[in-house]
Structure formats: C-alpha cells, structure tokens
Design a protein around this motif. Structure first.
Motif: not given
Lengths: 254, 231
Positions: B47-73
């Motif tokens: 649960a303890e992680r750096s700010s950079w890791q948080n930024l990377l996770e937000i970026l990757v998960l954000g892209i993943q979420k956009q892809i899923e919203e388009v309809g790619l499961e």
C-alpha cells in the motif's frame, strides 16, 4: 507535401519498437505491481475475514465458557453455602453437646465435691462431736464417753419392748451362735459386764455374748443375733447433721 | 521555412536518410524507455508507494479505463498498442515547449506511418478475435452492396487519421513560427500553450479513434460511432 516513404517505414518500425519497449518497461511492470497489490489486498481481506470468523467463534466459545463458569460458580456457591450451613449446624450441635457434657461433668464434679465435703464434714463433725462430748463429759460428770455409750446402750436394751423385744428374744434363744456385740472401740471389762447384765435382765436368761471391735461402726455399740439387730451409735446424729448440711449446700448452689 | 521535419536532413545515403523526424523520434523513444525503466525500477506491491508510482498507475489505469469505455473488454491486450499511440503523440506535443524541438507528429510521414499501423492493427485484432471469415464477413454487412463503401471507409478513415494529426500538429508549429515573426513577445507564448492543449487533444483523439476502429472490427454489430471527436 511529399511523403517520404523511407521515413514512413522507419517511423512504423520505430513505433513498433516503442510499443515493445513500453510494454516491456512500463505497462507490464505497473500492471504486475497493481496485480500483486490487489492480490495482497485480497489475501489480507481473506485473512481478515478468516480472523473475523475465528474471532466470532472465539467470542461464542468465550460466551459459552463464561455462561458455564457462571453456572458452575452458582452451583459451587450453593453447594458451599449448604455445606457451610451443615458444618455450622454440626459445630453448633457439637458445641452444645460439649457444653451439655461439660455442664453434666461440672454438676457431677460439684456433686462429688459436695459428697466429699459432706464426708469430710461428717468426719470432722464426728471428731469434733466426740471431742466436745468427751471433754464435756469429762469436765461435767467426770465420765468417760465409752462408758456413757455403754450405759445408753444398756438403757436401750432395758427399755426395749413390744414386738421388737419379742423378735429379738426369739432370735437370741434360737441362735446357735452367741450374740455378737460389736463396738467401735475396745470395750472394757466393766462395760462388757454391764451389757451382759442388761441382756440377762431384759430377756430373763443367760445370754451368751461374744465381743468384737469393729472400726466400721461409727462410735457406737451394736448387738446382733440370727438376723435381729439393735444399735446405738453416733451416726444417727451425724445423719441428721449431714442432712442439714446438704440442705444448706443445695440452698447455696441453687 | 520548413513545413515538415522531414526536410531537415542530417545524413543521407541514397534513399536512406536520417532526418529530424527520425532523430527526434529516436530521442523520444530513448526518453520514454529510459524514463519508464527508471520509474518502474522500484515499484512497490504494497500500500505504501511513491508519488511517481502513483502517477504511472494513474496513467496506465486511465488509458486502460478509456479503452474499456470504448467497448474493448480485454483492455490489457490493446493497452500496448493504443497506450503507446497516446503516449507517443502526447509526448511529441509536450516536447514542443523545448526550444529547437520539432515534433515528429508534425511530419506527414510519421502520421501516415501511425495511420498505417492502425490500418494494419484493425484487421489484425479483428481476425484474431473473430477469425478471418468472420472479419471479412463484416465488410458485407449490413449487405453485400456495402462492400465497396466499407472498403472506401477503411481507406478514407486511415487517410483521415494521418492528415488530421499532421494538419493539427503542423499548423500549430506553423502558427507559432509565423506569430514569432509578427509579434514576438506575447502571442507566441499563448499559442504555444494552446498548441500543448491541442496536442493533448489530438493524442486523445488519435488513440481513441484507433480504439473505436478496433472495437468496430471486433464487434460486428457495433456501428462506427458518428459522434467520434473530430477537429
């Protein structure tokens, strides 16, 4: 605007290389870290659920044991209370019995002490009576106590009458043995003669007599023959004295 | 004035050449790869992680979420391609604030290359998901008469992708350059900031359109969205 197809191909290849590099260095590590963390969280939640379930079981077990403990404690308390009551009753009964026994023993001791005192008193009284009587007779009439006893015994023989005299006379005549005259002191010959004379005169016959000294007689003279007996001794007076003393003691102990 | 970084050539031998488009692309690849390597070097799975890791996770998960919203499961499968499209275009736009940097996406060659990659990726993922027959059958839907229109649509949207991105990126650079000659102080700054915004929007549009094309190739009944963002 011309399209440089060499650059197009090179850029397409560059993009594909970048895709591989990004997957290798960015997406996969980040997704792996997220997956590992989510797995850890799932495991922690599973552990927490297991701990919660175990805690629930432990709580139920604790409550069950607590109730059993309370029940056992109540039973033990009741049992201990009953036992204490019984023991208390037993001890009270024992104490009462001991007190009764002690009181009985005390009464017996008191009675024994009283009896001892009576005996001692009787002995002392007898001694004192004899001493006083002896001194009084010696001072007043110059007479001896034993001699006076013999005179009184002889007088009683002479004054005997009625059925008692007849029964005694019959016993003296029918007895195979001589009549036994016992005294608590050694009778002098004069005393023996006076008794023989009184017997002969009273029953109008020569009565054979045998003399004995018996310390068990309390200061007196006794004649017996064939079951008939006539006595004079000081114990009659002592009996009256003893009775008076006992009455006095009962009044004091009451 | 250079209209494209392709015209800025460092080395040439026959048809092979190294121009600014390739050079800056390699620079971007190097920066993105090295940055990713360094940032993901010490990722924490707790649960303890750096700010950079948080930024990377937000970026990757954000892209993943956009892809899923388009309809790619199964977004994980398309994350590499679509996410890299977004990151490459967005990084190119962001780097325009650096003096002397020419965004590779301002080259028609680059945008055509990216559009061709999308053009190839759409049937690749479609065939992978539905099989060759299933994918080819989608060109005959809703009826066989639509086959030529579907083919034209396939080609035209690829061309549109390439030209749209190129036009926007090139125009942004051109406007800044022209304004620098007219009003050298205030307006170029504003236009550069606007260019950054436009570049981020274009990166989003390019990658989301690619995702929509792939999704339409996978789901036959899913019509191509008419509401797709366009400049």
């Amino acid at each position: 605007m011309p399209i440089d197809w060499f650059t197009v191909v090179a850029q397409a290849l560059n993009f594909l290389v970048l895709v591989w590099l990004m997957k290798r260095f960015l997406y996969q590590p980040v997704l792996d870290a997220i997956a590992a963390r989510e797995k850890g969280i799932r495991e922690e939640r599973a552990d927490a659920d297991a701990v919660k379930v175990q805690a629930g079981k432990d709580r139920e077990e604790f409550q069950r044991k607590n109730e059993a403990f309370d029940r056992d404690r109540a039973e033990l308390w009741t049992k201990a209370t009953d036992e204490a009551k019984a023991e208390r009753q037993k001890l009270v009964d024992a104490a009462r019995m001991d007190a009764d026994a002690l009181a009985t023993k005390r009464r017996e001791a008191l009675a024994a002490q009283s009896e001892t005192l009576n005996r001692e008193l009787g002995r002392l009284a007898q001694k004192e009576v004899f001493a006083v009587a002896r001194k009084a007779l010696a001072d007043l009439a110059n007479a001896d106590l034993e001699e006076q006893m013999v005179l009184i015994f002889a007088t009683r023989l002479r004054t005997m009458e009625g059925p008692a005299k007849q029964a005694f006379a019959f016993a003296l005549r029918s007895a195979a043995q001589p009549a036994l005259v016992q005294s608590s002191f050694d009778l002098a010959q004069a005393g023996r003669d006076k008794i023989c004379l009184a017997l002969n005169e009273t029953f109008s016959a020569a009565i054979p007599v045998r003399f004995e000294t018996s310390p068990s007689l309390v200061s007196g003279v006794e004649i017996s023959s064939d079951g008939q007996k006539m006595t004079w001794n000081i114990s009659e007076y002592l009996g009256d004295l003893e009775k008076d003393v006992q009455d006095l003691l009962q009044v004091k102990t009451a | 004035m250079r209209l494209s970084p392709d015209q800025w050539i460092f080395w040439q031998h026959g048809f092979a050449k190294i121009n600014a488009t390739l050079a800056f692309t390699w620079g971007l690849i190097f920066v993105l790869s090295l940055g990713s390597k360094l940032l993901t070097r010490k990722l924490s799975s707790t649960a303890e992680r750096s700010s950079w890791q948080n930024l990377l996770e937000i970026l990757v998960l954000g892209i993943q979420k956009q892809i899923e919203e388009v309809g790619l499961e199964n977004s994980h499968k398309y994350l590499g391609f679509l996410g890299t499209l977004f990151l490459f275009v967005a990084t190119s736009s962001l780097c325009t604030i650096l003096p002397g940097f020419e965004p590779p996406t301002a080259s028609l060659s680059t945008t055509v290359a990216l559009a061709l990659c999308v053009f190839v990726a759409v049937p690749f993922f479609g065939i992978e998901d539905r099989g060759l027959g299933g994918y080819l059958k989608s060109y005959l839907e809703p009826s066989a008469i639509m086959l030529p229109f579907n083919l034209i649509s396939e080609l035209s949207r690829t061309l549109a992708l390439a030209v749209r991105l190129f036009g926007n990126m090139m125009s942004g650079g051109m406007i800044v350059a022209i304004l620098l000659t007219i009003t050298p102080f205030f307006f170029p700054l504003v236009m550069t900031a606007l260019g950054l915004l436009t570049g981020m929007v274009q990166a989003y549009i390019f990658s989301i359109l690619a995702a929509v094309y792939i999704a339409s190739a996978i789901h036959a009944q899913t019509p191509e969205p008419n509401s797709a963002p366009a400049p």
